[in-house]
Write an enzyme that holds these catalytic residues in place. Structure first.
Site, PDB file in Angstrom:
ATOM      1  N   ASP A  29      -7.029 -37.724 -12.628  1.00 53.51           N
ATOM      2  CA  ASP A  29      -6.908 -37.405 -11.195  1.00 53.51           C
ATOM      3  C   ASP A  29      -7.549 -36.082 -10.776  1.00 53.51           C
ATOM      4  O   ASP A  29      -6.968 -35.337  -9.975  1.00 53.51           O
ATOM      5  CB  ASP A  29      -5.429 -37.396 -10.782  1.00 53.51           C
ATOM      6  CG  ASP A  29      -4.754 -38.741 -10.971  1.00 53.51           C
ATOM      7  OD1 ASP A  29      -5.420 -39.686 -11.430  1.00 53.51           O
ATOM      8  OD2 ASP A  29      -3.548 -38.837 -10.685  1.00 53.51           O
ATOM      9  N   LYS A 121      -5.702 -46.341  -9.923  1.00 56.50           N
ATOM     10  CA  LYS A 121      -4.257 -46.498 -10.066  1.00 56.50           C
ATOM     11  C   LYS A 121      -3.547 -46.087  -8.781  1.00 56.50           C
ATOM     12  O   LYS A 121      -4.099 -45.344  -7.962  1.00 56.50           O
ATOM     13  CB  LYS A 121      -3.735 -45.656 -11.236  1.00 56.50           C
ATOM     14  CG  LYS A 121      -3.827 -44.151 -11.058  1.00 56.50           C
ATOM     15  CD  LYS A 121      -3.378 -43.438 -12.324  1.00 56.50           C
ATOM     16  CE  LYS A 121      -3.369 -41.921 -12.171  1.00 56.50           C
ATOM     17  NZ  LYS A 121      -2.319 -41.421 -11.290  1.00 56.50           N
ATOM     18  N   CYS A 154       1.168 -36.743 -13.107  1.00 60.92           N
ATOM     19  CA  CYS A 154       0.367 -37.885 -13.565  1.00 60.92           C
ATOM     20  C   CYS A 154      -0.120 -37.744 -15.002  1.00 60.92           C
ATOM     21  O   CYS A 154      -0.209 -38.739 -15.728  1.00 60.92           O
ATOM     22  CB  CYS A 154      -0.793 -38.115 -12.605  1.00 60.92           C
ATOM     23  SG  CYS A 154      -0.239 -38.746 -11.004  1.00 60.92           S
TER      24      CYS A 154
END
Length: 212
Positions: A29, A121, A154
């Site tokens: 991310d 995702k 995450c």
């Protein structure tokens, strides 16, 4: 090519004869929403400078990983487009971008190569809403090194899920960001406890040195 990275509390991979092609670097991310001024993290009231600190270390390890035969995976998080159960005007926090919106983009400083794989995702763990597990298994990859943002959300969620799925994990501490030092320290220590219950921890220098 065989290699082994010095880690705390143990090396990664644990076995000495693991080929680099059985390993992957997971970049979690590193998107404008989680790194750049004017986007999600900034609008939520956090200091984006902290979340850009991993950029330089990641830039250092990426070419080494690619050159040495590790496969590189990026995860990219986005809100599900039709998830409008809450009125944005009533939300006390910023909202993560939908796929295709500006904040969803990976930052220019860390753009993937043509040979890298991007996993989309919508959950904290890339193993829940993405195709990560199937793709890794199809390629014979069982050893994962993690970097990215944020280390306590995450990154950690994906790493913990990986351990449950029987992957051997490495957390690259200086290649991960957090909104404060306490969360960064907690995430690191929680991997190392019980002789590495969730894996082992190293930094960019150890990673690079292992392939020197």
């Amino acid at each position: 090519m065989y290699f082994q990275i010095s880690g705390d509390p143990h090396p990664w991979p644990r076995e000495e004869k693991i080929p680099a092609t059985a390993c992957a670097l997971i970049v979690v991310d590193m998107q404008d929403d989680y790194c750049s001024p004017g986007y999600y993290i900034d609008r939520a009231g956090y200091d984006t400078r902290r979340l850009r600190e991993p950029v330089a270390p990641i830039q250092r390890i990426l070419p080494v990983a690619r050159h040495s035969g590790l496969q590189v995976f990026y995860t990219r998080h986005a809100r599900i487009p039709d998830d409008d159960r809450l009125d944005p005007t009533d939300m006390p926090f910023a909202r993560t971008a939908t796929r295709g919106e500006p904040g969803w983009q990976i930052i220019p400083a860390l753009l993937p190569n043509a040979t890298d794989t991007i996993i989309e995702k919508s959950t904290c763990s890339a193993f829940v809403s993405g195709e990560l597990d199937r793709t890794l298994r199809d390629r014979g990859i069982r050893h994962l090194a993690f970097c990215g943002n944020t280390i306590d959300v995450c990154v950690h969620s994906t790493l913990r899920a990986a351990v449950d799925l029987d992957y051997e994990c490495l957390l690259l501490a200086d290649c991960c960001g957090a909104v404060n030092d306490s969360l960064h320290a907690w995430a690191i220590e929680s991997v190392k406890v019980e002789n590495g219950v969730f894996g082992t921890v190293a930094n960019a220098e150890a990673f690079v040195n292992a392939f020197a």
